[in-house]
Design an enzyme around this catalytic site. Structure first.
Site, PDB file in Angstrom:
ATOM      1  N   HIS A  96       0.855  -1.191   0.000  1.00  0.00           N
ATOM      2  CA  HIS A  96       0.000   0.000   0.000  1.00  0.00           C
ATOM      3  C   HIS A  96       0.885   1.234   0.000  1.00  0.00           C
ATOM      4  O   HIS A  96       2.116   1.150   0.096  1.00  0.00           O
ATOM      5  CB  HIS A  96      -0.962  -0.015   1.181  1.00  0.00           C
ATOM      6  CG  HIS A  96      -0.316   0.094   2.534  1.00  0.00           C
ATOM      7  ND1 HIS A  96       0.527  -0.861   3.037  1.00  0.00           N
ATOM      8  CD2 HIS A  96      -0.400   1.059   3.505  1.00  0.00           C
ATOM      9  CE1 HIS A  96       0.921  -0.512   4.249  1.00  0.00           C
ATOM     10  NE2 HIS A  96       0.385   0.659   4.548  1.00  0.00           N
ATOM     11  N   ASP A 142       6.001   4.441   4.804  1.00  0.00           N
ATOM     12  CA  ASP A 142       6.927   3.498   5.415  1.00  0.00           C
ATOM     13  C   ASP A 142       6.971   2.167   4.676  1.00  0.00           C
ATOM     14  O   ASP A 142       7.753   1.286   5.031  1.00  0.00           O
ATOM     15  CB  ASP A 142       6.582   3.268   6.890  1.00  0.00           C
ATOM     16  CG  ASP A 142       5.151   2.829   7.120  1.00  0.00           C
ATOM     17  OD1 ASP A 142       4.254   3.323   6.419  1.00  0.00           O
ATOM     18  OD2 ASP A 142       4.911   1.992   8.019  1.00  0.00           O
ATOM     19  N   HIS A 143       6.183   2.044   3.612  1.00  0.00           N
ATOM     20  CA  HIS A 143       6.188   0.815   2.823  1.00  0.00           C
ATOM     21  C   HIS A 143       6.730   1.018   1.405  1.00  0.00           C
ATOM     22  O   HIS A 143       6.886   0.043   0.680  1.00  0.00           O
ATOM     23  CB  HIS A 143       4.781   0.217   2.760  1.00  0.00           C
ATOM     24  CG  HIS A 143       4.322  -0.298   4.085  1.00  0.00           C
ATOM     25  ND1 HIS A 143       4.319  -1.630   4.424  1.00  0.00           N
ATOM     26  CD2 HIS A 143       3.876   0.358   5.186  1.00  0.00           C
ATOM     27  CE1 HIS A 143       3.884  -1.773   5.663  1.00  0.00           C
ATOM     28  NE2 HIS A 143       3.608  -0.571   6.147  1.00  0.00           N
ATOM     29  N   ASP A 162      -0.412  -4.348   6.520  1.00  0.00           N
ATOM     30  CA  ASP A 162      -1.062  -3.562   7.567  1.00  0.00           C
ATOM     31  C   ASP A 162      -2.552  -3.860   7.566  1.00  0.00           C
ATOM     32  O   ASP A 162      -3.202  -3.830   6.515  1.00  0.00           O
ATOM     33  CB  ASP A 162      -0.844  -2.072   7.321  1.00  0.00           C
ATOM     34  CG  ASP A 162       0.588  -1.646   7.623  1.00  0.00           C
ATOM     35  OD1 ASP A 162       1.453  -2.532   7.756  1.00  0.00           O
ATOM     36  OD2 ASP A 162       0.837  -0.429   7.715  1.00  0.00           O
ATOM     37  N   HIS A 181       6.297  -4.886  12.375  1.00  0.00           N
ATOM     38  CA  HIS A 181       5.665  -3.574  12.190  1.00  0.00           C
ATOM     39  C   HIS A 181       5.449  -2.907  13.548  1.00  0.00           C
ATOM     40  O   HIS A 181       4.403  -2.315  13.831  1.00  0.00           O
ATOM     41  CB  HIS A 181       4.344  -3.706  11.422  1.00  0.00           C
ATOM     42  CG  HIS A 181       3.894  -2.415  10.805  1.00  0.00           C
ATOM     43  ND1 HIS A 181       2.988  -1.578  11.417  1.00  0.00           N
ATOM     44  CD2 HIS A 181       4.215  -1.813   9.645  1.00  0.00           C
ATOM     45  CE1 HIS A 181       2.763  -0.523  10.659  1.00  0.00           C
ATOM     46  NE2 HIS A 181       3.496  -0.639   9.565  1.00  0.00           N
TER      47      HIS A 181
END
Length: 302
Positions: free
Chosen positions: A61, A65-66, A211, A269
């Site tokens: 997504h 942070d991804h 997430d 995470h």
């Protein structure tokens, strides 16, 4: 070889010891990069991951942070003279973001680059290789977000040597038997493959859950998996905050693993508010004993 190497195990804010999300899945001679948080290419170098073997990158997504480390990695691969094709699978908006970044720097990728959009109506298999396939499925987050399921196939049949000897099959033909071929004897008669071999062992399955808030609808995607990675942004005393922010807690991840009868759970995470990670295990293991922390630099065999 089927394994996952953790490059980053933190959530939004990096710390000196922990980095935003990134993982590499090894499928025999190929690598698949899952997510690419800030600093991923430094982690690849640090842990001696061969970037040239990465053929596929999947992005769950578009929270930074991804994927904030992606453009740097793409550019580095170009500067290193890559010529092999690279495939990127991500929410469709990322294609425009990458192109804008390249255009602003007058940069061109010097290798074949294919962007494949992930759309909610097209969930299913996106990667098919000789030894494995990867599918994607929706998770429940603040924006469109996807998990990825890796299915590693064992294609070679198991030889029964005494049977092969009994039928007079030469050893030089054994590898072809393992590939599923029948054997023709000198008199023209056929020795069927299933007379001298057994079916291949069942494949292995790894699921990256990305997430997500706690929701039991994900169970069919992870049912009986050999290994799953599930986020545990918070300890369970923060369950209200986790729900409000569409994240999960330690106990929630362990509960899903137990309900889905998975063999092993990795949790990660982690919120940067936590300096010690042992409490995550202390909360998970009473619910699901076979839980481990996703530790950076560690490869977990599937």
């Amino acid at each position: 070889m089927f394994a996952v190497t953790i490059l980053g195990n933190n959530s939004a804010l990096p710390t000196p010891e922990r980095h935003p999300t990134a993982q590499v899945v090894t499928c025999n001679d190929q690598l698949v990069l899952i997510d690419c948080g800030e600093g991923t290419q430094v982690q690849l170098v640090k842990y001696k991951v061969r970037r040239s073997r990465i053929k596929h990158i999947v992005i769950s997504h578009l929270h930074g942070d991804h994927y904030f480390g992606l453009i740097g990695l793409l550019n580095t691969l170009s500067m290193l003279g890559r010529t092999e094709p690279l495939f990127l699978y991500a929410p469709p908006e990322l294609q425009q973001i990458i192109q804008l970044q390249l255009d602003c720097g007058a940069s061109v990728l010097n290798y074949p680059f294919t962007f494949v959009p992930l759309l909610p109506e097209n969930t299913g298999v996106i990667i098919r290789e000789k030894d494995f396939e990867v599918s994607y499925f929706p998770t429940r987050h603040r924006i469109p977000c996807y998990g990825f399921a890796f299915n590693m196939q064992r294609r070679k049949r198991k030889l029964v040597p005494e049977q092969a000897v009994a039928y007079g099959i030469p050893a030089a033909f054994y590898s072809r038997l393992q590939e599923g071929e029948d054997y023709q004897q000198k008199d023209g008669s056929i020795v069927r493959n299933d007379w001298v071999t057994l079916p291949p062992a069942p494949g292995k399955r790894y699921v990256y859950c990305a997430d997500t808030v706690y929701h039991e609808e994900i169970i069919p995607q992870i049912q009986n998996a050999d290994l799953i990675y599930h986020e545990t942004t918070y300890l369970h005393d923060q369950v209200i905050k986790a729900t409000e922010r569409f994240h999960s807690t330690s106990v929630q991840a362990a509960t899903l693993a137990k309900m889905a009868n998975v063999k092993r759970l990795l949790v990660g995470h982690f919120s940067s508010k936590y300096t010690e990670l042992q409490p995550f295990l202390d909360e998970c293991r009473p619910v699901f004993p076979n839980t481990d922390l996703a530790e950076e630099g560690v490869s977990y065999i599937i």
